[in-house]
Design an enzyme around this catalytic site. Structure first.
Site, PDB file in Angstrom:
ATOM      1  N   ASP A 236       0.843  -1.211   0.000  1.00  0.00           N
ATOM      2  CA  ASP A 236       0.000   0.000   0.000  1.00  0.00           C
ATOM      3  C   ASP A 236       0.870   1.251   0.000  1.00  0.00           C
ATOM      4  O   ASP A 236       0.807   2.072   0.911  1.00  0.00           O
ATOM      5  CB  ASP A 236      -0.934  -0.040   1.219  1.00  0.00           C
ATOM      6  CG  ASP A 236      -1.773  -1.307   1.251  1.00  0.00           C
ATOM      7  OD1 ASP A 236      -2.944  -1.243   0.852  1.00  0.00           O
ATOM      8  OD2 ASP A 236      -1.248  -2.368   1.651  1.00  0.00           O
TER       9      ASP A 236
ATOM     10  N   ASP B  49      -1.782  -2.914  -3.849  1.00  0.00           N
ATOM     11  CA  ASP B  49      -2.085  -1.478  -3.858  1.00  0.00           C
ATOM     12  C   ASP B  49      -0.777  -0.744  -4.110  1.00  0.00           C
ATOM     13  O   ASP B  49      -0.289   0.051  -3.309  1.00  0.00           O
ATOM     14  CB  ASP B  49      -2.760  -1.036  -2.562  1.00  0.00           C
ATOM     15  CG  ASP B  49      -4.274  -1.306  -2.588  1.00  0.00           C
ATOM     16  OD1 ASP B  49      -4.758  -1.893  -3.578  1.00  0.00           O
ATOM     17  OD2 ASP B  49      -4.955  -0.934  -1.629  1.00  0.00           O
TER      18      ASP B  49
ATOM     19  N   TYR C 179      -1.550   4.419  -6.246  1.00  0.00           N
ATOM     20  CA  TYR C 179      -2.785   5.111  -5.848  1.00  0.00           C
ATOM     21  C   TYR C 179      -3.064   6.259  -6.790  1.00  0.00           C
ATOM     22  O   TYR C 179      -2.174   6.796  -7.439  1.00  0.00           O
ATOM     23  CB  TYR C 179      -2.629   5.640  -4.414  1.00  0.00           C
ATOM     24  CG  TYR C 179      -2.766   4.555  -3.372  1.00  0.00           C
ATOM     25  CD1 TYR C 179      -4.012   4.169  -2.899  1.00  0.00           C
ATOM     26  CD2 TYR C 179      -1.651   3.901  -2.864  1.00  0.00           C
ATOM     27  CE1 TYR C 179      -4.152   3.161  -1.948  1.00  0.00           C
ATOM     28  CE2 TYR C 179      -1.784   2.897  -1.922  1.00  0.00           C
ATOM     29  CZ  TYR C 179      -3.027   2.532  -1.467  1.00  0.00           C
ATOM     30  OH  TYR C 179      -3.169   1.539  -0.539  1.00  0.00           O
TER      31      TYR C 179
ATOM     32  N   ASN D  66      -6.740  -4.157  -4.554  1.00  0.00           N
ATOM     33  CA  ASN D  66      -8.011  -3.672  -5.071  1.00  0.00           C
ATOM     34  C   ASN D  66      -7.885  -2.322  -5.762  1.00  0.00           C
ATOM     35  O   ASN D  66      -8.553  -2.052  -6.766  1.00  0.00           O
ATOM     36  CB  ASN D  66      -9.068  -3.614  -3.957  1.00  0.00           C
ATOM     37  CG  ASN D  66      -8.623  -2.796  -2.764  1.00  0.00           C
ATOM     38  OD1 ASN D  66      -7.611  -3.103  -2.131  1.00  0.00           O
ATOM     39  ND2 ASN D  66      -9.378  -1.758  -2.428  1.00  0.00           N
TER      40      ASN D  66
ATOM     41  N   HIS E 154      -3.021  -9.763  -1.123  1.00  0.00           N
ATOM     42  CA  HIS E 154      -3.266  -8.373  -0.726  1.00  0.00           C
ATOM     43  C   HIS E 154      -4.165  -8.289   0.503  1.00  0.00           C
ATOM     44  O   HIS E 154      -3.895  -7.524   1.440  1.00  0.00           O
ATOM     45  CB  HIS E 154      -3.896  -7.577  -1.861  1.00  0.00           C
ATOM     46  CG  HIS E 154      -4.206  -6.154  -1.487  1.00  0.00           C
ATOM     47  ND1 HIS E 154      -3.223  -5.251  -1.124  1.00  0.00           N
ATOM     48  CD2 HIS E 154      -5.392  -5.488  -1.379  1.00  0.00           C
ATOM     49  CE1 HIS E 154      -3.784  -4.091  -0.824  1.00  0.00           C
ATOM     50  NE2 HIS E 154      -5.095  -4.205  -0.964  1.00  0.00           N
TER      51      HIS E 154
ATOM     52  N   HIS F  69     -10.287  -2.756   7.580  1.00  0.00           N
ATOM     53  CA  HIS F  69     -11.051  -3.710   6.766  1.00  0.00           C
ATOM     54  C   HIS F  69     -11.375  -4.993   7.516  1.00  0.00           C
ATOM     55  O   HIS F  69     -12.365  -5.655   7.203  1.00  0.00           O
ATOM     56  CB  HIS F  69     -10.266  -4.052   5.490  1.00  0.00           C
ATOM     57  CG  HIS F  69     -10.081  -2.892   4.570  1.00  0.00           C
ATOM     58  ND1 HIS F  69     -11.130  -2.284   3.930  1.00  0.00           N
ATOM     59  CD2 HIS F  69      -8.953  -2.229   4.176  1.00  0.00           C
ATOM     60  CE1 HIS F  69     -10.669  -1.293   3.171  1.00  0.00           C
ATOM     61  NE2 HIS F  69      -9.359  -1.242   3.313  1.00  0.00           N
TER      62      HIS F  69
ATOM     63  N   HIS G 130      -3.381  -4.291   2.493  1.00  0.00           N
ATOM     64  CA  HIS G 130      -4.785  -3.866   2.514  1.00  0.00           C
ATOM     65  C   HIS G 130      -5.094  -2.963   3.710  1.00  0.00           C
ATOM     66  O   HIS G 130      -5.501  -1.816   3.513  1.00  0.00           O
ATOM     67  CB  HIS G 130      -5.710  -5.070   2.475  1.00  0.00           C
ATOM     68  CG  HIS G 130      -7.120  -4.726   2.076  1.00  0.00           C
ATOM     69  ND1 HIS G 130      -7.420  -3.866   1.041  1.00  0.00           N
ATOM     70  CD2 HIS G 130      -8.319  -5.148   2.574  1.00  0.00           C
ATOM     71  CE1 HIS G 130      -8.729  -3.767   0.905  1.00  0.00           C
ATOM     72  NE2 HIS G 130      -9.300  -4.530   1.824  1.00  0.00           N
ATOM     73  N   ASP G 131      -4.957  -3.460   4.927  1.00  0.00           N
ATOM     74  CA  ASP G 131      -5.072  -2.566   6.073  1.00  0.00           C
ATOM     75  C   ASP G 131      -3.758  -1.799   6.213  1.00  0.00           C
ATOM     76  O   ASP G 131      -2.675  -2.406   6.230  1.00  0.00           O
ATOM     77  CB  ASP G 131      -5.374  -3.350   7.351  1.00  0.00           C
ATOM     78  CG  ASP G 131      -6.866  -3.576   7.541  1.00  0.00           C
ATOM     79  OD1 ASP G 131      -7.650  -2.743   7.046  1.00  0.00           O
ATOM     80  OD2 ASP G 131      -7.247  -4.578   8.174  1.00  0.00           O
ATOM     81  N   HIS G 132      -3.871  -0.472   6.346  1.00  0.00           N
ATOM     82  CA  HIS G 132      -2.691   0.392   6.341  1.00  0.00           C
ATOM     83  C   HIS G 132      -2.059   0.426   7.732  1.00  0.00           C
ATOM     84  O   HIS G 132      -2.110   1.441   8.437  1.00  0.00           O
ATOM     85  CB  HIS G 132      -3.058   1.794   5.863  1.00  0.00           C
ATOM     86  CG  HIS G 132      -3.500   1.837   4.434  1.00  0.00           C
ATOM     87  ND1 HIS G 132      -3.625   3.013   3.719  1.00  0.00           N
ATOM     88  CD2 HIS G 132      -3.838   0.842   3.560  1.00  0.00           C
ATOM     89  CE1 HIS G 132      -4.029   2.738   2.491  1.00  0.00           C
ATOM     90  NE2 HIS G 132      -4.166   1.433   2.378  1.00  0.00           N
TER      91      HIS G 132
END
EC number: 3.1.3.2
Length: 330
Positions: free
Chosen positions: A45, A78, A81, A116, A210, A219, A245-247
């Site tokens: 991410d 990710d 962005y 995603n 991810h 999430h 996914h979770d930052h």
């Protein structure tokens, strides 16, 4: 061609090649070091043109990469962005990747999965060989295997598993050109993954995706992965599942298997204080940090060491396990 690019190309030629086998995922070979160890960094991410402390995280990655004698880098998705790349000629590729991760130690292969956000752009662009001509470090496929001798890593395209992306896109458009049918795509992927896992003779087995299976971040758990993917991991002796996914940075254990769940999704923008209010056994949560950072991993025949770092390069959490000690941790 710059000296850095030339070095990267030589590394690609001499240390990595591809084997394609029927019934198995595409495979890349990463020879272990002379002492048999394997070391890599995991980042997720991240792609924001250096903003949200991405450049600071990259700087610390370079320092740690040199310290651990880095073999390669793993990206948990990710990658760009807010909506992936719009084409294989999108300047965001160089602005968020080539121009950011410039440290000598990071001039190794980067093995990446799609997240995603990557699916919200031109997903095919990130898989294109054109990007490898621009920066030969870049390797991104939907699902594949990295064989580092004593460590085997199975990269899984998890975005197509998540049903809400098809039914509740929240105004986003997803690039489903390679996924004409969710069920058939997931079924085929799980079949190929299981074949690859069953044939693996590696001392350590790691699956990379991810989306999280276990998380107290924004999430939370991904229901579809727990129902469809996790049973295959348990049946085939997988040691670790790594995701983004979770930052945040996170380490959780499983309640009924030795699998450890490791989240490294803090490569740039983090979600301070954004914790999913779920009921969880506190004994399963080993570590959680809601700031920016990354993770390193080092494996020998007998031991594995996982270390989480913050944006200043300070160690936040270290976990060590031994095969002889049956996954005991300190």
């Amino acid at each position: 061609m710059s000296a850095t690019a030339s070095l990267s190309l030589l590394l690609c030629i001499f240390t990595t090649f591809v084997v394609v086998s029927n019934g198995e995922l595409q495979r890349f070979i990463e020879p272990a070091k002379s002492d048999g160890s394997v070391s890599f960094i995991v980042i997720g991410d991240w792609g924001r043109r250096g903003s949200f402390n991405q450049s600071l995280v990259a700087y610390q990655m370079g320092k740690i990469g040199e310290k651990i004698d880095l073999d390669f880098v793993v990206s948990t998705g990710d990658n760009f962005y807010d909506n992936g790349l719009f084409s294989e000629h999108d300047p965001n590729f160089e602005q968020s990747f080539s121009n950011i991760y410039t440290a000598p130690s990071l001039q190794k292969q980067w093995y990446s999965v799609l997240g995603n956000h990557d699916y919200r752009g031109d997903a095919e662009a990130q898989l294109s060989s054109v990007l490898r001509e621009i920066d030969s470090r870049w390797i991104c496929l939907r699902s594949f295997v990295v064989d580092a001798e004593l460590v085997e890593m199975f990269f899984v395209d998890t975005t197509p598993f998540v049903k809400e992306y098809y039914t509740e896109a929240d105004g986003h458009s997803y690039d489903w050109r390679a996924v004409p049918s969710r069920n058939s795509y997931v079924k085929a992927l799980l079949r190929d993954l299981e074949v690859s896992l069953k044939s693996s003779k590696a001392r350590w087995k790691i699956v990379v995706g991810h989306h999280a299976m276990r998380s107290i971040g924004h999430h939370g758990d991904t229901k579809e992965l727990n129902e469809e993917l996790l049973p295959i991991l348990k049946e085939n002796g997988v040691d670790l599942y790594m995701n983004g996914h979770d930052h945040c940075l996170q380490h959780m254990s499983d309640e009924d298997s030795p699998i450890q769940f490791l989240t490294s999704g803090a490569g740039s923008k983090a979600w301070r204080g954004d914790i999913n209010p779920v009921t969880i056994n506190p004994k399963l949560l080993k570590f959680y940090y809601d700031g920016q950072g990354f993770m390193s991993a080092r494996f020998t025949h007998s031991d594995a060491e996982i270390v989480f770092y913050d944006v200043f390069g300070e160690i936040l959490h270290k976990w060590v396990t031994s095969k002889q000690l049956l996954h005991s941790s300190v």
